[in-house]
Structure formats: structure tokens, C-alpha cells
Write a protein that holds these residues in place. Structure first.
Motif, PDB file in Angstrom:
ATOM      1  N   THR A 142     -63.865  12.333  17.801  1.00  0.00           N
ATOM      2  CA  THR A 142     -62.740  11.057  17.598  1.00  0.00           C
ATOM      3  C   THR A 142     -62.203  10.841  16.518  1.00  0.00           C
ATOM      4  O   THR A 142     -61.256  10.769  16.440  1.00  0.00           O
ATOM      5  N   ILE A 143     -61.602  11.559  15.122  1.00  0.00           N
ATOM      6  CA  ILE A 143     -61.168  11.756  14.389  1.00  0.00           C
ATOM      7  C   ILE A 143     -60.148  12.597  15.080  1.00  0.00           C
ATOM      8  O   ILE A 143     -59.044  12.868  14.504  1.00  0.00           O
ATOM      9  N   GLY A 144     -60.417  13.851  15.773  1.00  0.00           N
ATOM     10  CA  GLY A 144     -59.432  14.829  15.924  1.00  0.00           C
ATOM     11  C   GLY A 144     -58.851  14.176  17.153  1.00  0.00           C
ATOM     12  O   GLY A 144     -57.137  14.760  17.309  1.00  0.00           O
ATOM     13  N   PHE A 173     -50.631   9.195  12.848  1.00  0.00           N
ATOM     14  CA  PHE A 173     -49.469   9.430  12.502  1.00  0.00           C
ATOM     15  C   PHE A 173     -48.133   8.816  13.725  1.00  0.00           C
ATOM     16  O   PHE A 173     -47.347   8.594  13.607  1.00  0.00           O
ATOM     17  N   GLY A 174     -48.778   7.913  14.622  1.00  0.00           N
ATOM     18  CA  GLY A 174     -48.141   7.845  15.531  1.00  0.00           C
ATOM     19  C   GLY A 174     -48.203   5.980  14.864  1.00  0.00           C
ATOM     20  O   GLY A 174     -47.027   5.105  15.564  1.00  0.00           O
ATOM     21  N   VAL A 202     -46.499  11.599   5.080  1.00  0.00           N
ATOM     22  CA  VAL A 202     -47.645  11.489   3.860  1.00  0.00           C
ATOM     23  C   VAL A 202     -48.722  11.583   3.954  1.00  0.00           C
ATOM     24  O   VAL A 202     -48.980  11.778   3.657  1.00  0.00           O
ATOM     25  N   LEU A 203     -48.305   9.982   4.051  1.00  0.00           N
ATOM     26  CA  LEU A 203     -49.611   8.851   4.003  1.00  0.00           C
ATOM     27  C   LEU A 203     -50.265   9.528   5.084  1.00  0.00           C
ATOM     28  O   LEU A 203     -51.756   9.893   4.722  1.00  0.00           O
ATOM     29  N   ALA A 229     -55.633  11.686   7.094  1.00  0.00           N
ATOM     30  CA  ALA A 229     -56.171  12.500   8.287  1.00  0.00           C
ATOM     31  C   ALA A 229     -56.943  13.805   7.575  1.00  0.00           C
ATOM     32  O   ALA A 229     -57.534  14.244   8.071  1.00  0.00           O
ATOM     33  N   GLY A 230     -56.088  14.385   6.620  1.00  0.00           N
ATOM     34  CA  GLY A 230     -56.810  15.375   5.605  1.00  0.00           C
ATOM     35  C   GLY A 230     -58.121  14.715   4.773  1.00  0.00           C
ATOM     36  O   GLY A 230     -59.420  15.473   5.054  1.00  0.00           O
ATOM     37  N   SER A 231     -58.159  13.732   4.808  1.00  0.00           N
ATOM     38  CA  SER A 231     -59.035  13.162   4.040  1.00  0.00           C
ATOM     39  C   SER A 231     -60.127  13.105   4.738  1.00  0.00           C
ATOM     40  O   SER A 231     -61.831  13.634   5.144  1.00  0.00           O
ATOM     41  N   MET A 232     -60.106  13.245   6.138  1.00  0.00           N
ATOM     42  CA  MET A 232     -61.183  12.361   6.982  1.00  0.00           C
ATOM     43  C   MET A 232     -61.905  14.111   7.806  1.00  0.00           C
ATOM     44  O   MET A 232     -62.538  13.978   7.903  1.00  0.00           O
TER      45      MET A 232
END
Length: 147
Positions: free
Chosen positions: A19-21, A29-30, A36-37, A42-45
Motif C-alpha cells: 500500500t505505501i510503496g 508524487f502524482g 520536496v513535501l 513519503a519518507g515519514s511513511m
């Protein structure tokens, strides 16, 4: 009953990875115009996913250890090897690659990296993506081999 709990934990782990990936991160991103946001979210997830991976791996290894009679030795070893391989993927990514990527981001607080930094970040991101893909494939095999 332990086999059902094992299947439930493996499914939670695999489902969260997929789900996350493959849904959430690409959607970020889409959808967001600020890359950057999107990357920070995504990095936090992915950090949360890494900790979930560690917990699920430890639970599954404990369940495999506590129910030796429920599975033949060969199958139990296969499942343990899959879990350990997935755990190694999570540990490599979270404790090896992610800190290097975070260090590069910290050197460019405005989100603007020079060419060398962008190249290194891209290489690290590519390695991280390959590791995640391997972990995701192993998750499918883990689910498949549960029953």
C-alpha cells in the motif's frame, strides 16, 4: 490458531508494504506539486513502515519458534528465511540508506541540491527502491507459502 495469527501478521506486513510503496507514495508524487513535501511525507511513511516491518518480523519469528509441531522443519525454515530476508531489507534501508539520504537532504535545506548531491541522492534512492522491491516480492512469497 497460531497459524492464523501468523497469516494475519504476514498479511498486515505485506499489505502495508504494498500500500505505501505502490499506492500511497506514487499518489503523493502524482498529486502534490511540491516534490520536496511529497518526499518528506513519503519518507515519514517509509520510516513508520520500517518499524512495522521490524515488529512484524519479530512476531513472526516468535510464532515460528513457538509452534514447531505445527509446521514441518523444512517449511518452518523456509518461512523463517523469508522473514529474516525481509527484515534484513528493512534494516538495510532504514538504518543504512535512509540516514545517508537524510544527510544529503540536510545539506540542502531549501531542497536544492547541486549536481553531485542530486546524483548521489538518486543512486541511493535507486538502491532503496530495489531493496524495497525485493522485500515486496519476498512478502508475496511469504504469504503464498503460509498455507
Amino acid at each position: 490458531m497460531l497459524s492464523r495469527v501468523r497469516l494475519l501478521v504476514a498479511t498486515l506486513w505485506a499489505g502495508s508494504l504494498w500500500t505505501i510503496g505502490f499506492i500511497v507514495a506514487p499518489t503523493l508524487f502524482g498529486t502534490l506539486s511540491d516534490r520536496v513535501l511529497a518526499g518528506n511525507i513519503a519518507g515519514s511513511m517509509f520510516r513508520a513502515e520500517a518499524w512495522l516491518s521490524i515488529v512484524c518480523a519479530l512476531i513472526l519469528l516468535a510464532l515460528l519458534q513457538w509452534s514447531p509441531g505445527a509446521l514441518e522443519l523444512k517449511r518452518r525454515r523456509l518461512l523463517a528465511a523469508l522473514v529474516l530476508s525481509m527484515l534484513v531489507c528493512a534494516l538495510l534501508s532504514h538504518f543504512g540508506i535512509s540516514p545517508l539520504m537524510a544527510e544529503l537532504k540536510a545539506q540542502a535545506p531549501s531542497g536544492i541540491m547541486d549536481e553531485a548531491m542530486r546524483s548521489r541522492f538518486g543512486m541511493l534512492h535507486g538502491v532503496s527502491t530495489v531493496i524495497f522491491a525485493v522485500q515486496s516480492l519476498l512478502a508475496g512469497v511469504l504469504i503464498w507459502k503460509q498455507q
